[in-house]
Design a protein around this motif. Structure first.
Motif, PDB file in Angstrom:
ATOM      1  N   UNK A   1       0.575  -0.962   0.063  1.00 13.75           N
ATOM      2  CA  UNK A   1       0.040   0.578   0.089  1.00 13.75           C
ATOM      3  C   UNK A   1       0.831   1.598  -0.038  1.00 13.75           C
ATOM      4  N   UNK A   2       1.436   0.773   1.065  1.00 15.92           N
ATOM      5  CA  UNK A   2       2.886   1.893   0.578  1.00 15.92           C
ATOM      6  C   UNK A   2       3.358   2.852  -0.321  1.00 15.92           C
ATOM      7  N   UNK A   3       3.615   1.599  -1.264  1.00 13.34           N
ATOM      8  CA  UNK A   3       4.275   1.977  -2.706  1.00 13.34           C
ATOM      9  C   UNK A   3       3.741   2.490  -3.108  1.00 13.34           C
ATOM     10  N   UNK A   4       2.107   1.988  -2.997  1.00 16.61           N
ATOM     11  CA  UNK A   4       1.206   2.668  -4.484  1.00 16.61           C
ATOM     12  C   UNK A   4       0.428   4.086  -4.030  1.00 16.61           C
ATOM     13  N   UNK A   5       1.376   4.564  -2.403  1.00 13.04           N
ATOM     14  CA  UNK A   5       0.762   5.825  -2.385  1.00 13.04           C
ATOM     15  C   UNK A   5       1.651   6.303  -2.690  1.00 13.04           C
ATOM     16  N   UNK A   6       3.106   6.171  -3.352  1.00 14.98           N
ATOM     17  CA  UNK A   6       3.798   6.807  -3.732  1.00 14.98           C
ATOM     18  C   UNK A   6       4.142   7.125  -5.251  1.00 14.98           C
ATOM     19  N   UNK A   7       3.203   6.031  -5.452  1.00 18.20           N
ATOM     20  CA  UNK A   7       2.824   5.802  -6.806  1.00 18.20           C
ATOM     21  C   UNK A   7       3.862   6.401  -7.988  1.00 18.20           C
ATOM     22  N   UNK A   8       4.453   5.197  -8.076  1.00 20.00           N
ATOM     23  CA  UNK A   8       5.745   5.357  -9.011  1.00 20.00           C
ATOM     24  C   UNK A   8       5.748   5.370 -10.402  1.00 20.00           C
ATOM     25  N   UNK A   9       6.267   5.605 -10.914  1.00 14.80           N
ATOM     26  CA  UNK A   9       6.162   5.693 -12.419  1.00 14.80           C
ATOM     27  C   UNK A   9       6.976   3.952 -12.719  1.00 14.80           C
ATOM     28  N   UNK A  10       8.153   3.498 -12.271  1.00 13.88           N
ATOM     29  CA  UNK A  10       8.844   1.829 -11.776  1.00 13.88           C
ATOM     30  C   UNK A  10       8.164   1.547 -10.820  1.00 13.88           C
ATOM     31  N   UNK A  11       7.604   0.277 -11.249  1.00 14.18           N
ATOM     32  CA  UNK A  11       7.005  -0.057 -10.175  1.00 14.18           C
ATOM     33  C   UNK A  11       7.754  -2.001 -10.222  1.00 14.18           C
ATOM     34  N   UNK A  12       8.752  -2.461  -8.257  1.00 12.85           N
ATOM     35  CA  UNK A  12       9.277  -3.219  -8.456  1.00 12.85           C
ATOM     36  C   UNK A  12       8.560  -4.820  -7.759  1.00 12.85           C
ATOM     37  N   UNK A  13       8.291  -5.463  -8.438  1.00 15.51           N
ATOM     38  CA  UNK A  13       8.166  -6.778  -6.605  1.00 15.51           C
ATOM     39  C   UNK A  13       9.230  -7.532  -7.085  1.00 15.51           C
ATOM     40  N   UNK A  14      10.187  -8.337  -5.481  1.00 19.33           N
ATOM     41  CA  UNK A  14      11.081  -8.864  -5.649  1.00 19.33           C
ATOM     42  C   UNK A  14      10.327 -10.018  -4.783  1.00 19.33           C
TER      43      UNK A  14
END
Ligand code: ADP
Ligand code: MG
Length: 607
Positions: free
Chosen positions: A507-520
């Protein structure tokens, strides 16, 4: 040994490393000068006190008169009052310098840590870094203030008492002073030994501390491996060795102290023997000499302690300055900093908006500590907005790939291009501000869930927060908590399960609204039902962003634009899900194997 330790494994610093802390003391030079000045004045008064004693004996006792007594008492009170005043201020200044320097050193260490790259934290334990920031700095702070203060007091007393004695009775003074070379000789004899043993004690001590840290941080593992015995034995051996060495130090110190006592008695004997000729009316002078002769040994005693302390503090200084001199593996060039700013002064106005094109051009990569290349001649083009899935066995190099995209490491050779330009041409911060990264081992900060979510975007509204939570099905996690969003997550988020932490960091990553999303392997620790929910969320949020998903379960990547099968740092297959299945290659066998495993395990859970 990591290359960071190699950077650290250097010389012993000259002059106990004091040169390294001078820059931090400079700011407080005014306060320190006043402190030393007051300290000197207070020693001056300390030296005058025996003169009162001398006067009292010579005047009131020998001459049996009390005529000047009121003046004497007044003078004495003034002197004592003045001394109290001076002592108070010099101590207050020392204290102020100590706490201010502690703060400065900690700030400096903490700020420097922020500039170090990912790999530094990979290779240095929390305990180690923690000790640098907390205990090293506090010892250095106290050295710069109290030890300096003590040195002023003791050394000026030594010099002062010699001068006063010379002034009062040169002949007797010279005789008493003959003891000093003897003391210096003794001192150097003991000092050599003490320094050596102290160094040994210090090494043992750091070994014990690190074992202690491991014992605590690895407590669970130790228990599950049932190796408490071995750990305790090792620990006991070390502490025993430590005890022996410390006894030896105590023994040496005791011997030195005794010899000092003998030397001081010798000085007294000289005063008694040669001072006998002093007239009866001068009995005060005689007693004054006795005071000085004894007082003279105190600074020497202090010196031996101070040197041991300097030796231990030297290690703190060395470690601190090494931390401050450790260079990050990944650094922005001066030109880049000039234009894009750094962590402390990001010049956001110069940042180009990121589209999210990623390209590997002939990349060779070897970890700074590794011997073998993980990637060789690696090429890959990821147009912005595409959803890439990366699969492969453990150790294949999947995380390495995304580490390079995030510029946590830099290619050994070749380039990683972001939006067509080498990532090194723009600042790390610029890149990181556009990347959302969810790890297999998620980390939350101590504080509330809300605070943690706001790290993603400090300006997020309540609505956005709830929406993000809903998107990743984390609203149940929050609802279950007693205080909802304002519930405490504990240190490192340890009051939540790994899966829950993962949802929150999602959820934190989503709030940051990033252009690049990395899910390891971001969903590795959540159950299949939650994973399915997150999967749906992922599908929504990767729309319009470049995403790199390292998949733990292959069933989750069926819709990826491109699946890369990685083995030994090479892409051995690429294509969409159906294509790869049709090809009946590596992906096919991975998939069918996992499919069977899942079928079996769901059979078990069904029962
Ligand atoms: N920090 C590191 N230092 C040295 N070698 C590393 C480091 N991280 C990973 N490696 C090595 O690089 C190879 C690829 O690792 P990684 O990319 O983490 O694999 P994956 O994520 O596919 O499981 C492995 O052989 C691993 O031992
Ligand atoms: Mg990995």
């Amino acid at each position: 040994m990591s290359h960071y330790e190699k950077q650290e494994e250097k010389r012993s610093l000259p002059f106990f490393g004091i040169g390294k802390i001078l820059p931090y003391m400079k700011k407080y030079s005014f306060m320190l000068i006043i402190m030393v000045f007051f300290g000197l004045l207070s020693t001056g008064i300390d030296l005058i006190v025996p003169q009162f004693q001398r006067y009292a004996l010579n005047h009131f006792i020998s001459l049996k008169t009390l005529d000047t007594l009121p003046w004497f008492i007044l003078g004495y009170l003034v002197i004592i009052g003045l001394m109290g005043f001076l002592n108070y201020f010099s101590c207050a200044y020392a204290m102020q310098t100590e706490v201010s320097m502690n703060r400065d050193l900690r700030d400096a260490a903490f700020n420097h840590l922020q500039t170090l790259s990912f790999s530094y934290f990979n290779q240095n334990s929390v305990g180690y870094i923690h000790a640098r920031v907390i205990s090293d700095t506090s010892r250095i702070g106290s050295l710069a203030s109290w030890t300096l203060m003590d040195a002023t007091w003791h050394m000026s007393y030594l010099v002062g008492s010699v001068v006063v004695m010379l002034m009062v009775n040169t002949k007797l003074a010279l005789l008493v002073i003959t003891i000093l070379p003897l003391v210096v000789l003794l001192f150097s004899l003991f000092q050599g030994k003490l320094i050596r043993i102290n160094r040994e004690v210090r090494e043992l001590n750091s070994k014990i501390t690190s074992n202690f840290n491991e014992g605590i941080t690895g407590a669970k593992t130790i228990k599950t491996l049932v190796i408490e015995d071995k750990m305790v034995n090792d620990f006991v051996n070390d502490t025993n060795a430590m005890r022996k060495k410390s006894m030896r130090v105590a023994h040496l110190r005791g011997m030195f102290s005794t010899t000092l006592n003998i030397a001081s008695s010798l000085a007294l004997a000289i005063v008694l023997w040669r001072g006998g000729y002093i007239a009866e009316s001068e009995v005060g002078t005689f007693s004054m000499f006795m005071s000085y002769a004894q007082g003279m040994m105190e600074p020497v005693r202090w010196l031996i302690d101070a040197i041991s302390e300097l030796i231990t503090t030297q290690v703190n200084i060395e470690r601190f300055s090494r931390l401050m001199e450790t260079k990050s593996d990944v650094m922005d060039s001066p030109e880049v900093i000039e234009k894009y700013g750094d962590t402390f002064d990001p010049k956001r106005e110069n940042w180009e908006p990121i589209k999210g094109d990623i390209e590997f051009c002939d990349v060779d990569f070897k970890y700074p500590d590794g011997d073998e290349y993980v990637l060789e001649n690696f090429n890959l083009k990821i147009p912005f907005g595409s959803n890439i899935a990366i699969v492969g066995e453990t150790g294949a190099g999947k995380s390495t790939l995304v580490n390079l995209v995030c510029r946590f490491f830099e290619p050994t050779r070749g380039q990683v291009l972001i939006d067509g330009r080498d990532a090194r041409e723009r600042s790390q911060l610029w890149l990181h501000s556009a990347i959302g990264y969810v790890l297999q081992t998620p980390h939350l900060f101590s504080g509330t869930i809300r605070e943690n979510l706001l790290y993603g975007n400090p300006n997020a509204t309540e609505e956005q927060i709830n929406e993000a939570l809903k998107l990743v099905s984390a609203e149940e996690v929050v609802a279950r908590m007693e205080k909802g969003l304002d519930s405490d997550v504990g240190e490192g988020g340890d009051m939540l399960s790994t899966g829950e932490k993962q949802l929150i960091s999602f959820a934190r990553a989503i709030l940051a609204d990033p252009r690049i999303l990395v899910l390891d392997e971001a969903t590795a620790s959540v159950d299949t039902i939650t994973e399915q929910k997150i999967q749906n969320a992922i599908e929504t949020i990767i729309n319009g962003r470049t995403s790199l998903v390292i998949a733990h379960r292959l069933s989750t990547i069926k819709n990826a634009d491109l699946i890369l099968v990685v083995k030994d740092g090479k892409i051995i297959e690429r294509g969409r899900h159906e294509e790869l299945l049709k090809a009946r290659g590596h992906y096919y066998s991975l998939y069918t194997r996992q499919y069977e495993d899942e079928a079996t395990s769901s059979l078990f859970t069904a029962q």
